[in-house]
Write a protein that holds these residues in place. Structure first.
Motif, short mmCIF file in Angstrom:
data_model
loop_
_atom_site.label_atom_id
_atom_site.label_comp_id
_atom_site.label_asym_id
_atom_site.label_seq_id
_atom_site.Cartn_x
_atom_site.Cartn_y
_atom_site.Cartn_z
N ARG A 143 1.13 -1.13 -0.04
CA ARG A 143 -0.12 -0.07 -0.13
C ARG A 143 1.15 1.10 -0.24
N PHE A 144 -0.09 1.93 -0.59
CA PHE A 144 1.05 3.80 -1.06
C PHE A 144 0.33 4.47 -0.41
N PHE A 145 1.25 5.83 0.73
CA PHE A 145 0.71 7.29 0.84
C PHE A 145 1.50 8.02 0.48
N ARG A 146 0.28 9.63 0.62
CA ARG A 146 1.27 10.47 0.82
C ARG A 146 1.85 11.18 2.34
N PHE A 147 2.55 12.26 2.23
CA PHE A 147 2.68 12.30 3.60
C PHE A 147 2.90 13.98 3.75
N PRO A 148 3.46 14.71 4.19
CA PRO A 148 2.92 15.93 4.54
C PRO A 148 5.05 16.68 4.66
N THR A 149 4.79 17.74 4.09
CA THR A 149 6.40 18.87 4.44
C THR A 149 7.06 18.27 6.03
N GLY A 150 7.52 18.38 6.48
CA GLY A 150 8.40 18.90 7.71
C GLY A 150 7.60 17.47 8.47
N GLY A 182 14.40 10.31 9.29
CA GLY A 182 14.44 11.59 8.78
C GLY A 182 13.01 12.32 9.33
N VAL A 183 13.39 13.81 8.34
CA VAL A 183 12.81 14.93 8.13
C VAL A 183 12.17 15.11 6.75
N THR A 184 10.87 14.75 6.84
CA THR A 184 10.51 15.24 5.04
C THR A 184 10.78 16.69 4.50
N SER A 185 11.19 16.87 3.28
CA SER A 185 11.03 18.59 3.01
C SER A 185 10.19 18.90 1.56
N GLU A 186 10.18 19.98 1.11
CA GLU A 186 9.37 20.17 0.21
C GLU A 186 9.85 19.41 -1.21
N ALA A 187 11.11 19.03 -1.28
CA ALA A 187 11.34 18.21 -2.31
C ALA A 187 10.52 16.97 -2.12
N ASP A 188 10.40 16.03 -1.34
CA ASP A 188 9.64 15.02 -1.08
C ASP A 188 8.14 15.13 -1.26
N ALA A 189 7.65 16.03 -1.24
CA ALA A 189 6.17 15.99 -1.49
C ALA A 189 6.02 15.67 -2.58
N ILE A 190 6.34 15.73 -3.51
CA ILE A 190 5.80 14.71 -4.84
C ILE A 190 6.14 13.54 -4.56
N ASN A 197 3.89 1.37 2.89
CA ASN A 197 3.19 1.10 4.04
C ASN A 197 3.93 1.05 5.26
N ARG A 198 5.72 0.64 4.86
CA ARG A 198 6.44 -0.02 5.58
C ARG A 198 7.25 1.36 6.21
N PHE A 199 6.60 2.63 5.87
CA PHE A 199 7.18 4.37 6.19
C PHE A 199 6.14 4.62 6.96
N LEU A 200 7.01 4.84 8.43
CA LEU A 200 5.90 5.97 9.39
C LEU A 200 6.12 7.08 8.95
N PHE A 201 4.93 8.04 9.03
CA PHE A 201 5.01 9.62 9.34
C PHE A 201 4.56 10.08 10.34
N TYR A 202 4.60 10.89 11.30
CA TYR A 202 4.28 11.70 12.39
C TYR A 202 4.52 13.57 12.46
N VAL A 203 3.88 13.91 13.03
CA VAL A 203 3.75 15.52 12.46
C VAL A 203 2.80 16.14 14.08
N PRO A 204 3.68 17.10 15.23
CA PRO A 204 3.30 17.49 15.87
C PRO A 204 2.18 17.71 16.59
N VAL A 205 0.95 17.03 17.54
CA VAL A 205 -0.03 17.63 17.94
C VAL A 205 -0.30 19.20 18.05
N ASP A 206 0.16 19.64 18.48
CA ASP A 206 0.65 21.27 18.70
C ASP A 206 2.44 21.50 18.78
N LYS A 207 2.36 22.68 17.19
CA LYS A 207 3.32 23.00 16.75
C LYS A 207 3.85 23.78 17.88
N ASP A 208 3.10 24.16 18.29
CA ASP A 208 3.78 25.79 19.42
C ASP A 208 4.39 24.36 20.79
#
Length: 395
Positions: free
Chosen positions: A55-62, A77-85, A90-101
């Motif tokens: 299975r394949f997924f898109r993910f956000p920058t940062g 790693g940390v995703t960059s704008e270049a990775d957005a394409i 499903n072997r990769f997990l992606f996380y973003v902050p619940v609260d960016k502050d």
């Protein structure tokens, strides 16, 4: 000491990936993550039909990204704008902050590549076989970690990444030295002239190091085993072995002391295939698994090393159960050659690049050790970065 909260990954980060319906005729770029914190990379574009049944997924920058099968060895790693394409399986997990502050993802990234964080990732990746050490979502989200205030997180990230930039410059400098040396060696080959190795040097074999003395330090003269060749201090020349004895004891035990300037390389076993060659920087002995090439009085030792570096030892290996080099064959090898002032000039430059390589490598090791110590201290809250550091950043 700085005040830190103790939180779980699930408290501060949330999953961030969106399922993609792969079209067989469409073109996609898939990502991978290198181990040891070496970052995210892209595979060449390919048709969806070639991506397989995952299975394949898109993910956000940062986003903080983990390879769930290689995270235990730092595939984070940390995703960059270049990775957005790109897309990720499903072997990769992606996380973003619940609260960016409250959370800087880069701080979490550096934490998990530090000793305590990587140990926690390994603990959450059970199994013994490489491909079976899978990082599960629930186990990841239960990992506990220290979280300083957001301002301190950003200072830590900036300080560590500043050191990283210095390390990268040191690596670039070392790469340039390596390239320059390769070009100099190629210039010897391009000269078109050649001599028999036996006409410019004496070829011999090292002497067996008695097993009862191996690894002991009972003097100042080194007796090298092949395993010493790959230690950091011997990467650019033989300087110090794990076994050291007095000159008297080496001679008494049957060792032969080599003069400074002799060139050595593996004689037997898989070590031949490493293509490692070393010059002797100190008077020393070597064991029977070495071949020794001692230059005559008219041969510049640094030039001889360069000429021997142009040889592929693997092409000279005798077939058999154990790879080996025949001493007679080595004597009959034709080396690319030049003479007189040209040889000495090339030898001098080759010597400078070798010594500079050794100096730069030692500097790089010190920087890497400093980074590790700095990161450990900062992540443990042992030292607080003063607020005035923010003024420095704005200068």
């Amino acid at each position: 000491m700085i005040k830190m909260d103790t939180v779980t990954v699930g408290d501060i980060l949330k999953p961030a990936r969106t399922s993609v319906n792969i079209e067989p005729a469409a073109e996609y770029v898939a990502i991978g993550i290198k181990s040891f914190g070496k970052g995210i990379f892209h595979y060449p574009p390919t048709l969806g039909a070639n991506l397989g049944k995952l299975r394949f997924f898109r993910f956000p920058t940062g986003a903080l990204a983990f390879s769930n099968i290689q995270a235990w060895e730092g595939a984070i790693g940390v995703t960059s704008e270049a990775d957005a394409i790109a897309v990720a399986s499903n072997r990769f997990l992606f996380y973003v902050p619940v609260d960016k502050d409250r959370v800087d993802v880069r701080y979490i990234y550096h934490y998990f590549l530090g000793e305590p964080g990587l140990a926690a990732i390994r603990g959450a990746s059970p199994g013994s076989a490489k491909r079976n050490r899978t990082l599960g979502i629930e186990r990841l989200e239960r990992i506990r970690l220290p979280l300083p205030p957001i301002e301190e997180q950003r200072r830590i990230v900036d300080l560590v990444e500043t050191v990283d930039k210095v390390i990268e410059k040191a690596r670039t400098c070392l790469d340039k030295l390596t390239t320059l040396r390769s070009q100099l060696v190629d210039s010897i080959r391009a000269n078109g002239k050649a001599v028999l190795l036996s006409d410019v040097a004496v070829v011999s074999q090292g002497r067996s190091l008695p097993i009862e003395h191996q690894g002991k330090q009972a003097g100042e003269v080194s007796w090298f085993k092949i395993s010493d060749m790959s230690t950091p201090e011997n990467l650019f020349g033989y300087r110090r072995a794990a076994t050291r004895m007095t000159m008297h004891d080496i001679k008494q035990k049957g060792g032969q002391v080599l003069p400074v300037g002799a060139v050595v390389f593996p004689r037997v076993g898989g070590s031949i295939l490493t293509e490692n060659k070393r010059i002797v920087d100190v008077e020393c002995a070597v064991d029977e698994n070495h071949l020794v090439v001692s230059p005559n009085s008219e041969t510049n030792p640094e030039f001889l090393l360069g000429a021997i570096e142009s040889l592929r030892l693997s092409s000279l290996v005798q077939t058999g159960a154990v790879p080996s080099l025949n001493m007679g064959l080595i004597r009959s090898v034709r080396l690319p050659w030049t003479t007189g002032e040209h040889q000495n000039a090339l030898g001098d430059v080759l010597g400078v690049t070798r010594k500079q390589g050794a100096t730069q490598t030692a500097y790089l090791r010190r920087l890497e050790a400093l980074r590790s110590e700095l990161l450990t201290a900062l992540l443990a809250g042992e030292h607080q970065i003063l607020e005035s550091y923010d003024d420095l950043l704005g200068a």
